[in-house]
Design an enzyme around this catalytic site. Structure first.
Site, PDB file in Angstrom:
ATOM      1  N   HIS A 186       6.882   0.422  -0.715  1.00 55.96           N
ATOM      2  CA  HIS A 186       7.928   1.562  -0.725  1.00 55.96           C
ATOM      3  C   HIS A 186       7.387   2.974  -1.478  1.00 55.96           C
ATOM      4  O   HIS A 186       7.642   3.800  -1.229  1.00 55.96           O
ATOM      5  CB  HIS A 186       9.359   1.320  -1.225  1.00 55.96           C
ATOM      6  CG  HIS A 186       9.726   1.175  -2.522  1.00 55.96           C
ATOM      7  ND1 HIS A 186       9.690   0.047  -3.038  1.00 55.96           N
ATOM      8  CD2 HIS A 186      10.073   2.139  -3.544  1.00 55.96           C
ATOM      9  CE1 HIS A 186      10.124  -0.158  -4.377  1.00 55.96           C
ATOM     10  NE2 HIS A 186      10.192   1.337  -4.632  1.00 55.96           N
TER      11      HIS A 186
ATOM     12  N   ASP B 275       6.866  -6.323  -0.645  1.00 51.69           N
ATOM     13  CA  ASP B 275       6.869  -5.015  -1.158  1.00 51.69           C
ATOM     14  C   ASP B 275       5.731  -4.543  -2.056  1.00 51.69           C
ATOM     15  O   ASP B 275       5.583  -4.635  -3.110  1.00 51.69           O
ATOM     16  CB  ASP B 275       8.247  -4.652  -1.906  1.00 51.69           C
ATOM     17  CG  ASP B 275       8.481  -3.004  -2.004  1.00 51.69           C
ATOM     18  OD1 ASP B 275       7.636  -2.343  -1.836  1.00 51.69           O
ATOM     19  OD2 ASP B 275       9.512  -2.749  -2.392  1.00 51.69           O
TER      20      ASP B 275
ATOM     21  N   SER C 269       9.369   0.814 -10.123  1.00 49.85           N
ATOM     22  CA  SER C 269       8.787   0.594  -8.876  1.00 49.85           C
ATOM     23  C   SER C 269       7.146   0.449  -8.912  1.00 49.85           C
ATOM     24  O   SER C 269       6.721   1.372  -9.031  1.00 49.85           O
ATOM     25  CB  SER C 269       9.472   1.184  -7.572  1.00 49.85           C
ATOM     26  OG  SER C 269      10.790   1.094  -7.421  1.00 49.85           O
TER      27      SER C 269
END
Length: 717
Positions: free
Chosen positions: A79, A216, A653
């Site tokens: 992402h 991810d 992240s």
């Protein structure tokens, strides 16, 4: 320089090992806790930013990442590279759906405009240089101006070394300041991203949820000039050679193992006042959730029949969806909780402690009372301008930025407003170029009209007169009237053209003032009032900074008196958090969450369409049990994601998850929905981070995407 308040605050007992986003320089103070948790490295090595492993940790300016090869290969979340994949996608070649793999350096694609890789080289406490003796005597806007002047002076000196980006970050509500020096790598290229059916498997349905089966992960590469300097994109550039890279773990994790995450968490709010908690959860977050839901619905409606336009907005949709679910999750956790009551009791206890001692009362009491009044004033301003923030066409915002730049450019560089100095021009140019692949007039107009209707319905006293005049808003206008005003505004501007936008970067204020372009005219008309509003905000901000810093000084002293640690709230600077791999009992439904998910769950969830469209070749490999060396001996299959007690938040992240030996063991990418309120209120029992397991990454790369070149480069073969 006198001893840092941070150091003074952590001389006594510390917070629970699983809690805390520690600055690297704090880690010697928690050495015993790190060792007890299982760290096999010398904790002091984690304080050395240019040595292993910290030298391998980088920021993407919103996400975290790490070097995993000597050729500048960077591992991060899917992402986090998502927008770069979207920008390079077309309806004929949908890289989002199909994935992307460069088999050679030549096949790598430019990342989204403005993409950066920041390599931290130094962090220095400059508190006494920012809040000097003279500055400490100032109040309001004068204080803000003086702080900004000192910041710019330090940054300018730091950036004399070409290719570096320097910032001064504030800690503890403006009590302390640190100068951060980073190599700014400007040539960033997309190397590999799995198909959305892996990298975004589960989509928004599974976002913030457990059990999770999302791969991810994605890869960038950093490029520099042949002499090793930061440089703009060029075919002549070469891969950057980092001094340190993370080594891939040979042994997989198991439940109970030590794990730590190194990255750049965005913002937490654990030191906020009770009034800030109440305003946020009673008004601000609910308003945000409602507005975000409307934004998503409008983009879906306006792009449903146009694949190319949908791709333009894919990055924005992903971002909005993420925060939409995040904020709603916080609201759900807050509802019926005792958080505000506990926060209020803690604050009252602090005030009681302050008032119990004449010296403490003289030093702190007035500022604690003052900061509450000032924050109430700031909250009122936020509430008044909420719809205004959503009601400005994107190209109007571009025009306003360009006109401000033209005016600031008439001043000596050191006297320009931060954000408009020569050092900021490359970012500004990238932002303007990015419009081309992330903007559509029809969609933008629909989004603006939705918010403008609500803004225009407010009493005139709650609106901005200069904005009303520029757009043509009058009391009692219908939505049709507002739509007509917008149609004219958009029609009379040429800023939708890339070359036209770029040309305005170099024009003078006089040229702006003579322009007939509607967005340019509106920007010029709004400018005087914008400066006035900015000055008012800075006057308030200066007062808040002064009072808030003293409030935090009181809180640090109070907590120290109780033998408690005080780590700073996250502020997008490098932090370390550590804990262990652990499942948990999920009280909401009486189930137990295991620490790992496996590829068996991918098969169970796969529907062949939408958010659960796992690639057919992946499902076939799972069915055939083609797992190779990536099978877990206990699970008897390939692990996908795992839970850990790491204290992370947005910005983490892509953070490298490391084992007890400092080896790369996966990537942090999410938290569970009922624990994300830990941004405000840390909950030891509930808080869990979600990481993609290295073994799943490598298995996909070998058996599904055949990324043999990257596996060899990372030493995985």
């Amino acid at each position: 320089m006198k001893k840092s308040l941070i150091a003074l605050a952590i001389l006594s007992n510390f917070a629970h090992a699983d809690e805390g986003m520690w600055m690297p320089q704090q880690l010697p103070q928690v050495a015993k806790e790190l060792k007890a948790a299982g760290l096999k490295l010398d904790p002091s090595t984690l304080t050395k930013l240019t040595e292993f492993p910290m030298g391998a940790i980088v920021s993407l300016g919103g996400c975290s990442a790490s070097f995993v090869s000597p050729q500048g290969l960077v591992a991060t979340n899917h992402h986090c590279v998502y927008n770069s994949v979207a920008v390079n996608s077309t309806k004929e070649n949908d890289l989002l759906a199909n994935g992307f793999l460069a088999k050679t350096f030549a096949e790598e694609l430019p990342a989204a405009p403005g993409s950066r890789i920041f390599v931290t080289s130094a962090v220095t406490n400059v508190s006494d240089k920012i809040i000097s003796t003279d500055v400490a005597k100032l109040q309001g806007k004068a204080r803000i101006d003086a702080i900004e002047k000192n910041q710019k002076k330090l940054v300018a000196e730091c950036e004399k070394e070409a290719g570096y980006r320097c910032t001064v970050s504030s800690y503890y509500g403006g009590l302390e300041f640190y100068l951060i020096k980073q190599l700014e790598i400007r040539d960033v290229r997309l190397v590999h991203a799995p198909p959305a059916g892996v990298g975004k498997f589960g989509g928004d349905t599974d976002n913030w949820m457990w059990p999770r089966h999302t791969g991810d992960y994605g890869f960038y590469r950093a490029y520099v000039s042949k002499d090793g300097k930061a440089a703009d994109f060029s075919k002549d550039n070469v891969p950057y050679q980092p001094k340190h890279v993370l080594k891939l773990a040979k042994d997989g994790l198991k439940e109970g193992d030590f794990v730590m995450a190194l990255g750049y968490p965005g913002r937490t709010n654990r030191h906020r006042l009770p009034s800030e908690v109440a305003f946020t959860f009673d008004w601000n977050y609910p308003a945000f959730v409602k507005a975000s839901g409307e934004t998503l619905a409008i983009i879906a409606r306006e792009t449903k029949d146009n694949k190319d336009t949908a791709l333009k907005y894919a990055g924005q949709v992903a971002g909005v969806n993420n925060y939409y679910k995040n904020r709603q999750g916080m609201l759900d956790s807050y509802a019926g909780s005792d958080f505000l009551a506990r926060k209020t009791a803690e604050h009252e206890a602090l005030k009681t402690w302050v008032n119990a001692n004449p010296a403490r009362k003289a030093e702190f009491a007035a500022d604690i009372e003052q900061v509450e009044k000032l924050i109430a004033e700031r909250d009122a301003d936020t509430k008044r301008d909420f719809f205004l923030g959503y009601s400005q066409p994107r190209l109007l915002n571009t025009a306003r930025t360009l006109y401000r730049l033209a005016n600031e450019s008439t001043k000596p560089d050191a006297e320009r407003k931060s954000g408009y100095q020569t050092r900021d021009l490359p970012r500004m140019e990238s932002s303007i170029n990015a419009v081309e692949r992330t903007y559509d007039e029809k969609v933008d107009k629909a989004l603006v009209l939705n918010s403008l209707t609500k803004y225009a319905a407010q009493p005139a006293a709650q609106r901005r007169a200069s904005f009303d005049a520029a757009i043509g808003i009058k009391d009692g206008m219908s939505q049709a009237d507002l739509a007509a005003a917008l149609d004219k505004l958009y029609a009379d501007s040429k800023l939708g053209d890339k070359a036209e936008r770029a040309a305005w970067l170099k024009r003078t204020p006089a040229e702006f003032q003579a322009s007939k372009d509607s967005f340019i005219q509106a920007a010029v008309a709004m400018y005087p009032d914008a400066l006035k509003n900015e000055a008012e905000d800075e006057e308030l901000g200066g007062k808040i900074q002064q009072s808030y810093a003293n409030y935090m000084k009181a809180k640090i002293a109070y907590m120290k008196s109780k033998g408690q640690a005080v780590y700073p709230d996250a502020n997008s600077t490098l932090r370390v958090t550590f804990g262990r791999v652990a499942g948990r009992d999920h009280g909401a439904d009486g189930t137990t969450w295991t620490a790992f998910t496996t590829v068996n769950g991918v098969v169970a969830k796969a529907t062949g369409e939408g958010e659960f469209n796992a690639p057919a070749k992946q499902l076939a490999a799972i069915k055939a049990k083609e797992f190779g060396k990536y099978v877990d001996p206990k699970l008897k299959t390939v692990p996908v994601d795992y839970l850990a007690t790491l204290d992370i938040t947005g910005g983490n992240s892509g953070s490298a998850a490391l084992n007890s030996k400092g080896e790369f063991i996966g990537l942090a990418f999410d938290g569970t929905l009922d624990s994300i309120i830990s941004d405000w209120d840390y909950n030891k029992a509930n808080t869990r981070s979600i990481q993609v397991d290295l073994r799943y990454m490598l298995w996909n790369m070998k058996y599904i995407d055949h990324a043999d070149n990257l596996l060899k480069e990372m030493g995985a073969e």
